[in-house]
Design a protein around this motif. Structure first.
Motif, PDB file in Angstrom:
ATOM      1  N   ASP A   9      11.157  -2.844   7.768  1.00  0.00           N
ATOM      2  CA  ASP A   9      10.305  -1.676   7.182  1.00  0.00           C
ATOM      3  C   ASP A   9      10.299  -0.512   7.933  1.00  0.00           C
ATOM      4  OD1 ASP A   9       9.281  -3.762   5.437  1.00  0.00           O
ATOM      5  OD2 ASP A   9       7.584  -4.239   6.937  1.00  0.00           O
ATOM      6  N   GLU A  10      10.840  -0.374   9.058  1.00  0.00           N
ATOM      7  CA  GLU A  10      10.714   0.877   9.776  1.00  0.00           C
ATOM      8  C   GLU A  10      12.105   1.668   9.530  1.00  0.00           C
ATOM      9  OE1 GLU A  10       8.858  -0.179  14.150  1.00  0.00           O
ATOM     10  OE2 GLU A  10      11.147  -0.945  13.770  1.00  0.00           O
ATOM     11  N   LYS A  11      13.374   0.802   9.189  1.00  0.00           N
ATOM     12  CA  LYS A  11      14.363   1.298   8.549  1.00  0.00           C
ATOM     13  C   LYS A  11      14.288   1.969   7.442  1.00  0.00           C
ATOM     14  CE  LYS A  11      19.506   0.939   9.168  1.00  0.00           C
ATOM     15  NZ  LYS A  11      20.493   0.027   9.899  1.00  0.00           N
ATOM     16  N   ASP A  12      13.473   1.119   6.679  1.00  0.00           N
ATOM     17  CA  ASP A  12      13.386   1.632   4.979  1.00  0.00           C
ATOM     18  C   ASP A  12      12.538   3.161   5.282  1.00  0.00           C
ATOM     19  OD1 ASP A  12      14.445  -0.550   4.189  1.00  0.00           O
ATOM     20  OD2 ASP A  12      12.759  -1.484   3.679  1.00  0.00           O
ATOM     21  N   ILE A  13      11.648   3.301   6.043  1.00  0.00           N
ATOM     22  CA  ILE A  13      10.760   4.269   6.211  1.00  0.00           C
ATOM     23  C   ILE A  13      11.716   5.519   6.599  1.00  0.00           C
ATOM     24  CG2 ILE A  13       9.010   5.335   7.443  1.00  0.00           C
ATOM     25  CD1 ILE A  13       7.465   2.882   7.597  1.00  0.00           C
ATOM     26  N   ILE A  14      12.618   5.380   7.519  1.00  0.00           N
ATOM     27  CA  ILE A  14      13.715   6.329   8.066  1.00  0.00           C
ATOM     28  C   ILE A  14      14.486   6.813   6.932  1.00  0.00           C
ATOM     29  CG2 ILE A  14      15.521   6.703   9.601  1.00  0.00           C
ATOM     30  CD1 ILE A  14      13.957   4.917  11.725  1.00  0.00           C
ATOM     31  N   ILE A  15      15.130   5.795   6.439  1.00  0.00           N
ATOM     32  CA  ILE A  15      15.923   5.896   5.160  1.00  0.00           C
ATOM     33  C   ILE A  15      15.249   6.802   3.834  1.00  0.00           C
ATOM     34  CG2 ILE A  15      17.353   4.797   3.350  1.00  0.00           C
ATOM     35  CD1 ILE A  15      18.129   2.552   5.310  1.00  0.00           C
ATOM     36  N   ALA A  16      13.915   6.441   3.557  1.00  0.00           N
ATOM     37  CA  ALA A  16      13.367   7.174   2.639  1.00  0.00           C
ATOM     38  C   ALA A  16      13.250   8.727   2.904  1.00  0.00           C
ATOM     39  CB  ALA A  16      12.089   6.459   2.364  1.00  0.00           C
ATOM     40  N   LYS A  17      13.056   8.777   4.316  1.00  0.00           N
ATOM     41  CA  LYS A  17      12.889  10.362   4.790  1.00  0.00           C
ATOM     42  C   LYS A  17      14.133  11.194   4.653  1.00  0.00           C
ATOM     43  CE  LYS A  17       8.947   9.504   7.978  1.00  0.00           C
ATOM     44  NZ  LYS A  17       8.015  10.455   7.708  1.00  0.00           N
ATOM     45  N   VAL A  18      15.290  10.593   5.131  1.00  0.00           N
ATOM     46  CA  VAL A  18      16.543  10.972   4.825  1.00  0.00           C
ATOM     47  C   VAL A  18      16.754  11.274   3.321  1.00  0.00           C
ATOM     48  CG1 VAL A  18      19.197  10.794   5.084  1.00  0.00           C
ATOM     49  CG2 VAL A  18      17.454   9.943   6.893  1.00  0.00           C
ATOM     50  N   GLN A  19      16.540  10.624   2.358  1.00  0.00           N
ATOM     51  CA  GLN A  19      16.630  10.662   1.158  1.00  0.00           C
ATOM     52  C   GLN A  19      15.672  11.826   0.426  1.00  0.00           C
ATOM     53  OE1 GLN A  19      16.002   6.500  -0.048  1.00  0.00           O
ATOM     54  NE2 GLN A  19      17.864   6.596  -1.382  1.00  0.00           N
ATOM     55  N   ARG A  20      14.499  11.986   1.146  1.00  0.00           N
ATOM     56  CA  ARG A  20      13.446  12.955   0.684  1.00  0.00           C
ATOM     57  C   ARG A  20      14.036  14.383   1.304  1.00  0.00           C
ATOM     58  NH1 ARG A  20       9.076  11.457   3.364  1.00  0.00           N
ATOM     59  NH2 ARG A  20       9.203   9.490   2.134  1.00  0.00           N
ATOM     60  N   TYR A  21      14.654  14.346   2.543  1.00  0.00           N
ATOM     61  CA  TYR A  21      14.952  15.602   2.951  1.00  0.00           C
ATOM     62  C   TYR A  21      16.228  16.122   2.218  1.00  0.00           C
ATOM     63  CZ  TYR A  21      17.411  19.016   6.098  1.00  0.00           C
ATOM     64  OH  TYR A  21      17.682  19.987   6.503  1.00  0.00           O
ATOM     65  N   PHE A  22      17.186  15.354   1.746  1.00  0.00           N
ATOM     66  CA  PHE A  22      18.352  15.454   1.019  1.00  0.00           C
ATOM     67  C   PHE A  22      17.842  16.232  -0.516  1.00  0.00           C
ATOM     68  CE2 PHE A  22      21.164  14.009   4.039  1.00  0.00           C
ATOM     69  CZ  PHE A  22      22.259  14.568   3.763  1.00  0.00           C
ATOM     70  N   GLU A  23      16.787  15.485  -0.823  1.00  0.00           N
ATOM     71  CA  GLU A  23      16.197  15.972  -2.154  1.00  0.00           C
ATOM     72  C   GLU A  23      15.443  17.153  -2.077  1.00  0.00           C
ATOM     73  OE1 GLU A  23      13.074  14.345  -5.600  1.00  0.00           O
ATOM     74  OE2 GLU A  23      14.453  13.065  -4.558  1.00  0.00           O
ATOM     75  N   PHE A  33      22.428   3.510   0.163  1.00  0.00           N
ATOM     76  CA  PHE A  33      23.430   3.237   0.950  1.00  0.00           C
ATOM     77  C   PHE A  33      23.870   4.357   1.862  1.00  0.00           C
ATOM     78  CE2 PHE A  33      28.099   2.993   1.482  1.00  0.00           C
ATOM     79  CZ  PHE A  33      28.265   1.742   2.192  1.00  0.00           C
ATOM     80  N   ASP A  34      24.089   5.542   0.826  1.00  0.00           N
ATOM     81  CA  ASP A  34      24.559   6.839   1.810  1.00  0.00           C
ATOM     82  C   ASP A  34      23.515   7.138   2.813  1.00  0.00           C
ATOM     83  OD1 ASP A  34      26.921   6.907   0.218  1.00  0.00           O
ATOM     84  OD2 ASP A  34      26.118   7.785  -1.295  1.00  0.00           O
ATOM     85  N   ALA A  35      22.222   7.211   2.347  1.00  0.00           N
ATOM     86  CA  ALA A  35      21.327   7.649   3.453  1.00  0.00           C
ATOM     87  C   ALA A  35      21.143   6.517   4.587  1.00  0.00           C
ATOM     88  CB  ALA A  35      19.761   7.387   2.794  1.00  0.00           C
ATOM     89  N   GLU A  36      21.467   5.255   4.514  1.00  0.00           N
ATOM     90  CA  GLU A  36      21.667   4.309   5.593  1.00  0.00           C
ATOM     91  C   GLU A  36      22.610   4.801   6.247  1.00  0.00           C
ATOM     92  OE1 GLU A  36      21.082  -0.297   6.585  1.00  0.00           O
ATOM     93  OE2 GLU A  36      21.202   0.217   4.493  1.00  0.00           O
ATOM     94  N   PHE A  37      23.817   4.904   5.594  1.00  0.00           N
ATOM     95  CA  PHE A  37      25.143   5.070   6.453  1.00  0.00           C
ATOM     96  C   PHE A  37      25.088   6.433   7.432  1.00  0.00           C
ATOM     97  CE2 PHE A  37      29.301   7.199   6.530  1.00  0.00           C
ATOM     98  CZ  PHE A  37      30.010   6.227   7.331  1.00  0.00           C
ATOM     99  N   LEU A  38      24.411   7.415   6.692  1.00  0.00           N
ATOM    100  CA  LEU A  38      24.279   8.828   7.362  1.00  0.00           C
ATOM    101  C   LEU A  38      23.030   8.504   8.556  1.00  0.00           C
ATOM    102  CD1 LEU A  38      24.689  11.615   7.600  1.00  0.00           C
ATOM    103  CD2 LEU A  38      22.746  11.903   6.119  1.00  0.00           C
ATOM    104  N   THR A  39      21.954   7.625   8.565  1.00  0.00           N
ATOM    105  CA  THR A  39      21.145   7.426   9.530  1.00  0.00           C
ATOM    106  C   THR A  39      21.889   6.640  10.649  1.00  0.00           C
ATOM    107  OG1 THR A  39      19.381   7.080   7.984  1.00  0.00           O
ATOM    108  CG2 THR A  39      19.129   6.037   9.776  1.00  0.00           C
ATOM    109  N   ASP A  40      22.659   5.670  10.146  1.00  0.00           N
ATOM    110  CA  ASP A  40      23.422   4.783  11.476  1.00  0.00           C
ATOM    111  C   ASP A  40      24.385   5.958  12.168  1.00  0.00           C
ATOM    112  OD1 ASP A  40      22.113   2.396  10.688  1.00  0.00           O
ATOM    113  OD2 ASP A  40      23.810   1.921   9.445  1.00  0.00           O
ATOM    114  N   PHE A  41      25.182   6.607  11.316  1.00  0.00           N
ATOM    115  CA  PHE A  41      25.949   7.578  12.069  1.00  0.00           C
ATOM    116  C   PHE A  41      25.332   8.567  13.218  1.00  0.00           C
ATOM    117  CE2 PHE A  41      27.616  12.023  12.230  1.00  0.00           C
ATOM    118  CZ  PHE A  41      28.829  11.793  12.891  1.00  0.00           C
ATOM    119  N   PHE A  42      23.972   9.196  12.610  1.00  0.00           N
ATOM    120  CA  PHE A  42      23.493  10.031  13.336  1.00  0.00           C
ATOM    121  C   PHE A  42      22.828   9.006  14.783  1.00  0.00           C
ATOM    122  CE2 PHE A  42      23.536  13.128  10.035  1.00  0.00           C
ATOM    123  CZ  PHE A  42      23.567  14.328  10.905  1.00  0.00           C
ATOM    124  N   SER A  43      22.471   7.993  14.444  1.00  0.00           N
ATOM    125  CA  SER A  43      21.760   7.189  15.302  1.00  0.00           C
ATOM    126  C   SER A  43      22.971   6.741  16.568  1.00  0.00           C
ATOM    127  CB  SER A  43      21.125   5.757  14.666  1.00  0.00           C
ATOM    128  OG  SER A  43      20.972   5.007  15.812  1.00  0.00           O
TER     129      SER A  43
END
Length: 84
Positions: A9-23, A33-43
């Motif tokens: 649930d926490e990761k889903d929230i973080i990924i949604a924030k990344v997607q919202r930022y890009f948009e 998938f791309d948002a999760e990949f980017l999140t993992d990279f920055f992490s």
């Protein structure tokens, strides 16, 4: 450093924030998938800097609180004839 893990649930929230930022900021839609990949990279690549800053901030706060406690103990100390 131990690996910091988030619940699904926490990761889903973080990924949604990344997607919202890009948009909102870049006017680009990226998939989950791309948002999760980017999140993992920055992490993995940058997360330690933020983690260490948080630890440092906590250390400073703790040192300030310990100094306050030390001062409070000194204030209630009773005078004696012992030499320090």
């Amino acid at each position: 450093m131990a690996i910091i893990e988030f619940s699904k649930d926490e990761k889903d929230i973080i990924i949604a924030k990344v997607q919202r930022y890009f948009e909102d900021e870049l006017h680009q839609d990226i998939g989950k998938f791309d948002a999760e990949f980017l999140t993992d990279f920055f992490s993995e690549e940058i997360g330690a800097y933020f983690y260490n800053r948080g630890l440092n901030d906590a250390k400073v706060l703790l040192e300030e609180k310990l100094a306050d406690i030390s001062d409070a103990l000194y204030d209630i100390e009773k005078p004696t004839s012992f030499v320090r």
